[in-house]
Every structure is written in structure tokens, then in C-alpha cells.
Design an enzyme around this catalytic site. Sequence first.
Site, PDB file in Angstrom:
ATOM      1  N   ARG A 165       0.833  -1.214   0.000  1.00  0.00           N
ATOM      2  CA  ARG A 165       0.000   0.000   0.000  1.00  0.00           C
ATOM      3  C   ARG A 165       0.867   1.264   0.000  1.00  0.00           C
ATOM      4  O   ARG A 165       0.553   2.245   0.683  1.00  0.00           O
ATOM      5  CB  ARG A 165      -0.934   0.016   1.220  1.00  0.00           C
ATOM      6  CG  ARG A 165      -1.956  -1.101   1.260  1.00  0.00           C
ATOM      7  CD  ARG A 165      -2.958  -0.997   0.123  1.00  0.00           C
ATOM      8  NE  ARG A 165      -4.083  -1.885   0.318  1.00  0.00           N
ATOM      9  CZ  ARG A 165      -4.089  -3.175  -0.047  1.00  0.00           C
ATOM     10  NH1 ARG A 165      -3.037  -3.694  -0.655  1.00  0.00           N
ATOM     11  NH2 ARG A 165      -5.157  -3.909   0.162  1.00  0.00           N
ATOM     12  N   SER A 233     -10.683  -1.037   3.477  1.00  0.00           N
ATOM     13  CA  SER A 233      -9.922  -1.233   4.720  1.00  0.00           C
ATOM     14  C   SER A 233      -9.540   0.123   5.293  1.00  0.00           C
ATOM     15  O   SER A 233      -8.930   0.932   4.598  1.00  0.00           O
ATOM     16  CB  SER A 233      -8.632  -2.006   4.455  1.00  0.00           C
ATOM     17  OG  SER A 233      -8.917  -3.269   3.922  1.00  0.00           O
ATOM     18  N   GLU A 329      -4.955   3.328   6.702  1.00  0.00           N
ATOM     19  CA  GLU A 329      -4.682   3.263   5.270  1.00  0.00           C
ATOM     20  C   GLU A 329      -5.421   4.382   4.553  1.00  0.00           C
ATOM     21  O   GLU A 329      -4.937   4.949   3.567  1.00  0.00           O
ATOM     22  CB  GLU A 329      -5.153   1.905   4.733  1.00  0.00           C
ATOM     23  CG  GLU A 329      -4.634   1.611   3.349  1.00  0.00           C
ATOM     24  CD  GLU A 329      -5.593   0.792   2.522  1.00  0.00           C
ATOM     25  OE1 GLU A 329      -5.872   1.198   1.389  1.00  0.00           O
ATOM     26  OE2 GLU A 329      -6.064  -0.248   3.019  1.00  0.00           O
TER      27      GLU A 329
HETATM   28  N1  EPU Z   1     -10.564 -11.436   9.948  1.00  0.00           N
HETATM   29  C1  EPU Z   1     -11.281 -11.581  11.117  1.00  0.00           C
HETATM   30  N2  EPU Z   1     -12.278 -10.687  11.378  1.00  0.00           N
HETATM   31  C2  EPU Z   1     -12.600  -9.676  10.548  1.00  0.00           C
HETATM   32  C3  EPU Z   1     -11.860  -9.535   9.347  1.00  0.00           C
HETATM   33  C4  EPU Z   1     -10.838 -10.422   9.084  1.00  0.00           C
HETATM   34  O1  EPU Z   1     -11.041 -12.485  11.914  1.00  0.00           O
HETATM   35  O2  EPU Z   1     -13.523  -8.938  10.857  1.00  0.00           O
HETATM   36  C5  EPU Z   1      -9.525 -12.434   9.635  1.00  0.00           C
HETATM   37  C6  EPU Z   1      -9.975 -13.315   8.466  1.00  0.00           C
HETATM   38  O3  EPU Z   1     -10.715 -14.394   8.908  1.00  0.00           O
HETATM   39  C7  EPU Z   1      -8.643 -13.728   7.877  1.00  0.00           C
HETATM   40  C8  EPU Z   1      -7.760 -12.508   8.095  1.00  0.00           C
HETATM   41  O4  EPU Z   1      -8.361 -11.764   9.160  1.00  0.00           O
HETATM   42  O5  EPU Z   1      -8.091 -14.800   8.579  1.00  0.00           O
HETATM   43  C9  EPU Z   1      -7.608 -11.639   6.855  1.00  0.00           C
HETATM   44  O6  EPU Z   1      -8.889 -11.175   6.439  1.00  0.00           O
HETATM   45  P1  EPU Z   1      -9.270 -10.925   4.883  1.00  0.00           P
HETATM   46  O7  EPU Z   1      -8.846 -12.079   4.055  1.00  0.00           O
HETATM   47  O8  EPU Z   1     -10.690 -10.513   4.838  1.00  0.00           O
HETATM   48  O9  EPU Z   1      -8.356  -9.751   4.403  1.00  0.00           O
HETATM   49  P2  EPU Z   1      -7.777  -8.474   5.152  1.00  0.00           P
HETATM   50  O10 EPU Z   1      -6.360  -8.710   5.540  1.00  0.00           O
HETATM   51  O11 EPU Z   1      -8.704  -8.022   6.236  1.00  0.00           O
HETATM   52  C10 EPU Z   1      -6.757  -7.426   2.998  1.00  0.00           C
HETATM   53  C11 EPU Z   1      -6.769  -6.114   2.274  1.00  0.00           C
HETATM   54  C12 EPU Z   1      -8.078  -5.944   1.498  1.00  0.00           C
HETATM   55  C13 EPU Z   1      -8.164  -7.085   0.503  1.00  0.00           C
HETATM   56  C14 EPU Z   1      -8.121  -8.422   1.268  1.00  0.00           C
HETATM   57  C15 EPU Z   1      -8.107  -9.635   0.370  1.00  0.00           C
HETATM   58  C16 EPU Z   1      -5.389  -4.587   3.582  1.00  0.00           C
HETATM   59  C17 EPU Z   1      -5.377  -3.427   4.523  1.00  0.00           C
HETATM   60  N3  EPU Z   1      -6.601  -5.023   3.229  1.00  0.00           N
HETATM   61  O12 EPU Z   1      -7.808  -7.394   3.965  1.00  0.00           O
HETATM   62  O13 EPU Z   1      -7.992  -4.719   0.786  1.00  0.00           O
HETATM   63  O14 EPU Z   1      -9.353  -7.005  -0.264  1.00  0.00           O
HETATM   64  O15 EPU Z   1      -6.920  -8.483   2.063  1.00  0.00           O
HETATM   65  O16 EPU Z   1      -6.849  -9.780  -0.220  1.00  0.00           O
HETATM   66  O17 EPU Z   1      -4.328  -5.062   3.173  1.00  0.00           O
HETATM   67  C18 EPU Z   1      -8.487  -2.378   0.947  1.00  0.00           C
HETATM   68  O18 EPU Z   1      -7.271  -2.179   0.925  1.00  0.00           O
HETATM   69  O19 EPU Z   1      -9.327  -1.443   1.005  1.00  0.00           O
HETATM   70  C19 EPU Z   1      -8.985  -3.757   0.921  1.00  0.00           C
HETATM   71  C20 EPU Z   1     -10.276  -4.045   1.036  1.00  0.00           C
END
Ligand code: EPU
Length: 348
Positions: A165, A233, A329
Site C-alpha cells: 500500500r 480497509s 490506510e
Molecule cells: N478477519 C477476522 N475478522 C474480521 C476480518 C478479518 O477475523 O472482521 C480475519 C480473516 O478471517 C482472515 C484474516 O483476518 O483470517 C484476513 O482477512 P481478509 O482475508 O478478509 O483480508 P484483510 O487482511 O482483512 C486485505 C486487504 C483488502 C483485501 C483483502 C483480500 C489490507 C489493509 N486489506 O484485507 O484490501 O481485499 O486483504 O486480499 O491489506 C483495501 O485495501 O481497502 C482492501 C479491502
Amino acid sequence: MIETNCSLKPFNSFAIEAKTEQLFYLKTRKQFPELLNHIKIAEQNKRPILILGAGSNILFCENFAGLIIKVELSGIEIIESKNNYQLHIGAGENWHQLVANCIEKGIDGLENLALIPGVVGAAPVQNIGAYGSEFKDFCESVEYIDLESGELHRLTTEQCLFGYRDSIFKTVVLGNCLITQVTLNLTKQWHPKSRYGALNDLKDKTAKQIYQSVCQIRSEKLPDPDKLGNAGSFFKNPVVNQEVANALLARYPTMPNYPQNDGRIKLAAGWLIEQANLKGRQIGGAVVHQQQALVIVNQGDATASDIVQLAALVRDTVKQKFNIELEHEVRFIGAQGETNLSEVLKRV
Ligand code: EPU
């Protein structure tokens, strides 16, 4: 043409009410001289300047006391050669529409990045990423206009200094450049990127299948900004050293953790926020989203201050429970330009 004293509500995906002193729509390259002239005048009057795409990753914390340039440069040119497709795309084109059009035409590669809100010119700024792909994987070069000299420059992928990012557009050239066009290179030797959870289980790993799956996952977890104001995010996933990760894993063995190439460990901010019992927490019209705790939504009548207060509560509660500092972010814009959560809190 320049408009004065305009509402920014239609131009930010949080749908927060704020105003700008001046707004200039940049639709064609022919307007470059006019644009440079407005910038010169704004600078002479000591007014801040902000370049805006679709406003899908920003929070207007107060009225903007200067000139906003809304980038609407359009045009997509596709050059096919034996092994690849080269795409020249105007910075104002919609990112998801581009992805959808490519998939429709059988030009594969961008499928993991479907449904990311925003315009093409914003994609390199924060090196958008999702489900195992990042913008930098497909970027050949980025063209920008130097707002002081009026010269056009083109940076190669290496020169863009892409990170998680992050890019040169957030640091070295910040404030002095407006991205005009992006060139992507999509190879015909396509390979699926499907290591991410649900994508791994797909039977048929075509680009179209991955595209449809990504669209489905995103629509289930992430609120549609047209229906519920949000900026994706809100915080970055924190990257910590091995020691910190191990100490947390000893206490929370099921904590999601992703080892990085540099030996550090990326943690899931969404998980930390959920474990801190913050899902559904509300201040005024701002709420921590039930389906994805990393997203803060505007339930309809949130003010910027509601969102700022809730972000502070999330940051402080996670710090207290896990001793992890979350960094936002979403970019915070104050009256005089870019600012941050700590600065804004000092003023309220
Ligand atoms: N999780 C939870 N609770 C929640 C959300 C997530 O326990 O409320 C856990 C999930 O179960 C999983 C882990 O956290 O084990 C990661 O969650 P997820 O796969 O949903 O992705 P994320 O890390 O929360 C990132 C990006 C997203 C992108 C997704 C998919 C960042 C800041 N965010 O989210 O990007 O779509 O991965 O690759 O890196 C954005 O930047 O606006 C965005 C939506």
C-alpha cells in the site's frame, strides 16, 4: 472551468459532507495549460492543492481551503503482440470497469483485483492489492505531469518504489505530480493466482472463474460504497518482527499470520479488531462493519468527527489489548491538505 464553494459529498465514498473552495475537472490533456495556470494562482494565494480520483480512499476531516483537481482523463488503448497485451489507460478510467472489460475480452491477469473501487490513476499511488495480486505485478510504467514545470514524465515500475500500500507517489513526488496515464503489461502466459482461501477450492481455475469468485467474496464481506459509505480497509495490516509475532502466537495460537519475504510477519488488523470486541461499535453514524472489522462504515448520517473518534477508539483499544499500533490506510484530508489521525485529534 472552475467551480467554487462545492460540496464534496458526491466525490468521497464515505459520503461525508464537506466543501472545497475550488474544484477543477480535468477531462482532457488539452486542459493542461489551463490546469497549470490555476495551480499557479492557487500557489500565489497560498492555497493547498489536492488531486482527487474517485475519492474512495480518503476522509475529508473538514472543509478544504483550496483547489481540488478532479481527474477524469479517459481512454483505453490496447496493443496486442505475440506474447502480451500492452494497455495505455487514462487516469480517470474506473478500475473495476477496466478489469471487467479485460476479462470479457479474454485479456487475463487482473481478475484478483476485481471490484476494487476507485480510478486507474489512484491504483499506483497505494499499489492496490487483493487476493494475492498487487497493481505492481502488472505495471509497466506510470506517466505523470510535474505540476511545477508542466513537464510530462514516465516512471518504470522499479522507479515507482512500490511497497505494501505504498509508492513514490505517497512520498518523494507527493504534492507535485498528477498521474495522467498508466501502462499495464498483461502476459498471454497466464497463470492463476489462487492460493487465497476460497479461490484455492475453485474447481475450474480460469480467469473468469477467479474474477466471479473474487466479486462474490468481496460483495459478501465488503459493503458497497454506493449503498453504505465506506473507504474499504480503514487500517493497514500491521507488519511486525518475528519476536512480537511469536509472543502473540503463544497467547493466541489461532491468530492469522503471514510471513513476508523480509522475514517479518504480517498480521490481520481485521482479526485484531474483532478480538478486541469492536465489531459493531458505533459512534454517532460511524460503525465498525459487522462482516469485516477492518472497514468503518457511514450508516447514513455520520460526520467526519464520528469516523475520526471511532478510528481513535479502534486504534487505542487494539493498542491496549495487543500492544500493536494500527496505522490508517485511508488518507485524512484537512483544510490545508493531507493530515493524519493524531494531528486531527489534537484539533478537536
Ligand atoms: N478477519 C477476522 N475478522 C474480521 C476480518 C478479518 O477475523 O472482521 C480475519 C480473516 O478471517 C482472515 C484474516 O483476518 O483470517 C484476513 O482477512 P481478509 O482475508 O478478509 O483480508 P484483510 O487482511 O482483512 C486485505 C486487504 C483488502 C483485501 C483483502 C483480500 C489490507 C489493509 N486489506 O484485507 O484490501 O481485499 O486483504 O486480499 O491489506 C483495501 O485495501 O481497502 C482492501 C479491502
